[in-house]
Design an enzyme around this catalytic site. Structure first.
Site, PDB file in Angstrom:
ATOM      1  N   ARG A  55      78.461  97.231  65.161  1.00  0.00           N
ATOM      2  CA  ARG A  55      79.837  97.353  64.686  1.00  0.00           C
ATOM      3  C   ARG A  55      79.892  98.147  63.377  1.00  0.00           C
ATOM      4  O   ARG A  55      80.714  99.059  63.211  1.00  0.00           O
ATOM      5  CB  ARG A  55      80.449  95.977  64.487  1.00  0.00           C
ATOM      6  CG  ARG A  55      81.889  95.999  63.969  1.00  0.00           C
ATOM      7  CD  ARG A  55      82.395  94.602  63.613  1.00  0.00           C
ATOM      8  NE  ARG A  55      82.380  93.738  64.791  1.00  0.00           N
ATOM      9  CZ  ARG A  55      81.705  92.598  64.877  1.00  0.00           C
ATOM     10  NH1 ARG A  55      80.956  92.180  63.855  1.00  0.00           N
ATOM     11  NH2 ARG A  55      81.756  91.863  65.969  1.00  0.00           N
ATOM     12  N   TYR A 100      71.177 107.863  48.691  1.00  0.00           N
ATOM     13  CA  TYR A 100      70.431 108.480  47.597  1.00  0.00           C
ATOM     14  C   TYR A 100      70.775 109.965  47.580  1.00  0.00           C
ATOM     15  O   TYR A 100      71.850 110.370  47.976  1.00  0.00           O
ATOM     16  CB  TYR A 100      68.927 108.182  47.764  1.00  0.00           C
ATOM     17  CG  TYR A 100      68.126 108.511  46.526  1.00  0.00           C
ATOM     18  CD1 TYR A 100      68.457 107.947  45.292  1.00  0.00           C
ATOM     19  CD2 TYR A 100      67.055 109.394  46.576  1.00  0.00           C
ATOM     20  CE1 TYR A 100      67.739 108.256  44.147  1.00  0.00           C
ATOM     21  CE2 TYR A 100      66.336 109.702  45.435  1.00  0.00           C
ATOM     22  CZ  TYR A 100      66.683 109.136  44.225  1.00  0.00           C
ATOM     23  OH  TYR A 100      65.990 109.450  43.095  1.00  0.00           O
ATOM     24  N   LYS A 172      67.962 103.349  43.148  1.00  0.00           N
ATOM     25  CA  LYS A 172      66.511 103.157  43.113  1.00  0.00           C
ATOM     26  C   LYS A 172      66.137 101.724  43.486  1.00  0.00           C
ATOM     27  O   LYS A 172      65.160 101.492  44.216  1.00  0.00           O
ATOM     28  CB  LYS A 172      65.973 103.494  41.721  1.00  0.00           C
ATOM     29  CG  LYS A 172      65.907 104.978  41.428  1.00  0.00           C
ATOM     30  CD  LYS A 172      64.791 105.660  42.200  1.00  0.00           C
ATOM     31  CE  LYS A 172      64.654 107.115  41.795  1.00  0.00           C
ATOM     32  NZ  LYS A 172      63.535 107.790  42.453  1.00  0.00           N
ATOM     33  N   ASP A 244      65.417 108.929  35.149  1.00  0.00           N
ATOM     34  CA  ASP A 244      66.307 110.018  34.730  1.00  0.00           C
ATOM     35  C   ASP A 244      66.622 110.025  33.235  1.00  0.00           C
ATOM     36  O   ASP A 244      67.755 110.303  32.822  1.00  0.00           O
ATOM     37  CB  ASP A 244      67.604 109.988  35.551  1.00  0.00           C
ATOM     38  CG  ASP A 244      67.371 110.495  36.966  1.00  0.00           C
ATOM     39  OD1 ASP A 244      66.335 111.114  37.209  1.00  0.00           O
ATOM     40  OD2 ASP A 244      68.230 110.274  37.841  1.00  0.00           O
ATOM     41  N   ASP A 267      60.167 109.952  37.655  1.00  0.00           N
ATOM     42  CA  ASP A 267      60.264 111.404  37.502  1.00  0.00           C
ATOM     43  C   ASP A 267      58.926 112.010  37.102  1.00  0.00           C
ATOM     44  O   ASP A 267      58.619 113.154  37.449  1.00  0.00           O
ATOM     45  CB  ASP A 267      61.325 111.754  36.448  1.00  0.00           C
ATOM     46  CG  ASP A 267      62.659 111.102  36.756  1.00  0.00           C
ATOM     47  OD1 ASP A 267      63.240 111.418  37.798  1.00  0.00           O
ATOM     48  OD2 ASP A 267      63.098 110.253  35.965  1.00  0.00           O
TER      49      ASP A 267
END
Length: 571
Positions: A55, A100, A172, A244, A267
């Protein structure tokens, strides 16, 4: 088949239906509905989780645009964790780009206009006097395994997004739960609101963050330190994931705190680990060692330096090469060309000092009008076996460069890792054609297969950090590691490399397909936790030989259990 898990739950009625952790919607049995006061709150039929997913997927398909799908899934997550994660796991490749990158970047950029409700912990510079109280209010009665934090200065290639950075922290955290089985009730998403230098946000009357330019210098450092000391004080065994942060702070903060707590920067270390895994698979094909390679890295930002350091450390760890000798295997090129001594202190950041090339190496090599050695001349002189791009300069690896590399290397290893795809240094189809199908390729974004000279499809490996960082985190968490050591990261990368399809067929992909990410991260987590024992940083009362069992037991699965009402149960 394992027995159905039983949960003692203290919520009833509307409180139960509005708890994303405990809500089962129409899957509540008739017995549960009577016990929890739900009989009149739900339609009669009892569904299965499969029916709920069918659904929800149909509803999702009606949303049209990716950003609307993102909003639908965000709403679903706020209603029912099991349904949300079960739906994602059934459509992993399709929906990962919705929750993402690239869709989440748009959701973050529009955060203040899409805002509906809180989705984490917002710690603001102006409220630091109450930081501990705010932190404890959010984490009260919670056993926290994972904290993902950002100051949102360098979000997903779109830069400074202020308070909207909470979106990357939550995304994340979702990936950790989806691919490594970290219980979402034991994770915390944090945005550290130190202002923003994004003028569009500062001028936006609907901006929901602190409308001030970014705090920097000692005030910034003190604010970040206050937060980290709270984490160390109240959740000493959790993994702290930095996400980040800007280039001036990312490596510096990791360096400052990595010996004090189990810290991780995706990163820098995640990108480095997945690239290391791809390179280990590639040298498995070429039958060489890491220390045999001559590596040109184009782009010396956080990602490029993280990759360089990870590969260098692996040379030391795996091959026994000295740091000094390993550093000599790398040639870094940034916006000023090759990083060599004569560029001077204004153009050479302290973090790249180890890799600065002596000028005498480059006597007689042509330079541009500014005296800089450009990428083609570096490739021509160095004759690299590995060319890595993290520059976000689309098309920088030209036909001239790739063909020159191929002249001096039978199977050139070319990793064009910039994303999104329009910023990739070379289209893998071109790299494949220009090397007559001999290049071993990986990219930072998904690309379709390319044709080999014999007509066979060559699958392009995607260096997706999500193949490794959730497992790195789970391994540190399960072993209650006091630090995330270099050895743990290398062990995780080695385990991922061991799953490479190219090790069975040299013309196959260097990394597992993303559909296999849950299995890959399970194996990575086991390797990382085992290495934690070897490195002496594990803090558990069980033995290394029990690691696989402990990791599998720890993983959270998106399935419903049976509920029993208990006044003293979970809420």
């Amino acid at each position: 088949m394992s027995a159905e898990k039983v949960f003692k739950v203290a919520l009833r009625g509307e409180a139960l239906l509005t708890s994303p952790r405990w809500n089962k919607g129409t899957v509540f049995t008739h017995e549960e509905r009577k016990a929890f006061g739900l009989t009149g709150r739900l339609p009669s039929r009892v569904n299965t989780l499969d029916e709920q997913c069918e659904r929800a997927y149909a509803q999702l398909q009606n949303c049209g645009t990716p950003i609307r799908k993102n909003s639908f899934l965000q709403s679903l997550k706020e209603q029912n964790w099991v349904l949300y994660y079960s739906l994602l796991s059934r459509h992993l490749k399709e929906l990962s780009s919705i929750i993402y990158t690239p869709t989440e970047a748009q959701a973050i950029a529009d955060y203040s206009h899409l805002f509906r409700r809180s989705e984490g912990l917002y710690l603001t510079f102006t409220d630091q006097d109450t930081m501990e109280q705010d932190y404890l209010e959010q984490t009260k009665d919670q056993d926290i395994d994972l904290i993902v934090c950002t100051d949102a200065e360098a979000i997903l290639g779109i830069g400074d997004q202020g308070v909207g950075g909470i979106g990357i922290s939550t995304a994340k955290s979702v990936i950790y739960s989806l691919l490594a089985g970290i219980n979402p009730s034991k994770s915390l998403s944090v945005t550290l609101d130190v202002g923003t230098d994004n003028e569009d946000l500062l001028k936006d009357p609907l901006y929901v963050g602190w409308p001030s330019h970014r705090v920097r210098g000692a005030e910034y450092d003190n604010f970040i330190d206050k937060f980290i000391q709270l984490v160390r004080k109240h959740h000493p065994h959790c993994l702290l994931h930095f996400e980040d942060f800007g280039v001036q702070n990312a490596g510096r903060l990791l360096e400052k705190y990595c010996q004090q707590h189990a810290c991780f920067n995706d990163d820098i270390q995640g990108t480095g680990a997945v690239t290391l895994a791809a390179l280990m698979a590639a040298i498995g094909v070429t039958k060489s060692t890491l220390s045999d390679q001559r590596i040109v890295v184009f782009g010396a930002g956080s990602a490029g330096l993280g990759i360089t350091k990870q590969l260098r450390d692996a040379m030391v760890h795996a091959d026994g090469t000295s740091h000094e000798e390993a550093n000599k295997r790398f040639f870094l090129v940034d916006r000023f060309g090759l990083i060599k001594r004569s560029l001077g202190p204004d153009k050479i950041r302290s973090v790249v000092q180890e890799y600065v090339r002596p000028d005498e190496e480059w006597d007689g090599v042509p330079t541009n009008e500014n005296g800089e050695v450009e990428l083609f001349e570096v490739v021509k002189k160095v004759k690299p076996t590995v060319l890595i791009g993290c520059s976000t300069r689309g098309g920088a690896f030209t036909e001239r460069i790739i063909k020159n590399m191929k002249e001096n290397c039978e199977r050139p290893i070319i990793f064009a890792l910039s994303n999104p795809s329009h910023l990739v240094e070379v289209d893998p189809k071109d790299a494949n054609d220009w090397t007559d199908g001999k290049a071993l390729l990986a990219t930072g974004s998904p690309f379709p297969p390319v044709k080999m000279p014999d007509g066979k499809d060559y699958i392009i490996a995607e260096c997706n950090n999500a193949l490794v960082y959730p497992g790195l985190g789970l391994g540190a968490i399960i072993s209650k590691s006091r630090r995330m050591t270099d050895g743990m990261i290398i062990a995780g990368a080695q385990r991922l490399a061991s799953l490479s399809p190219a090790l069975k067929d040299p013309d196959d992909a260097l990394l597992p397909d993303f559909e296999g990410a849950p299995r890959a991260n399970l194996e990575v987590a086991i390797a990382v936790a085992e290495q934690a024992f070897d490195d002496g940083v594990a803090d558990v009362d069980w033995k290394k030989e029990e690691t696989r069992t402990k990791v599998e037991e720890k993983q959270w699965k998106p399935v419903y259990g049976r509920y029993e009402y208990d006044d003293h149960g979970a809420v």
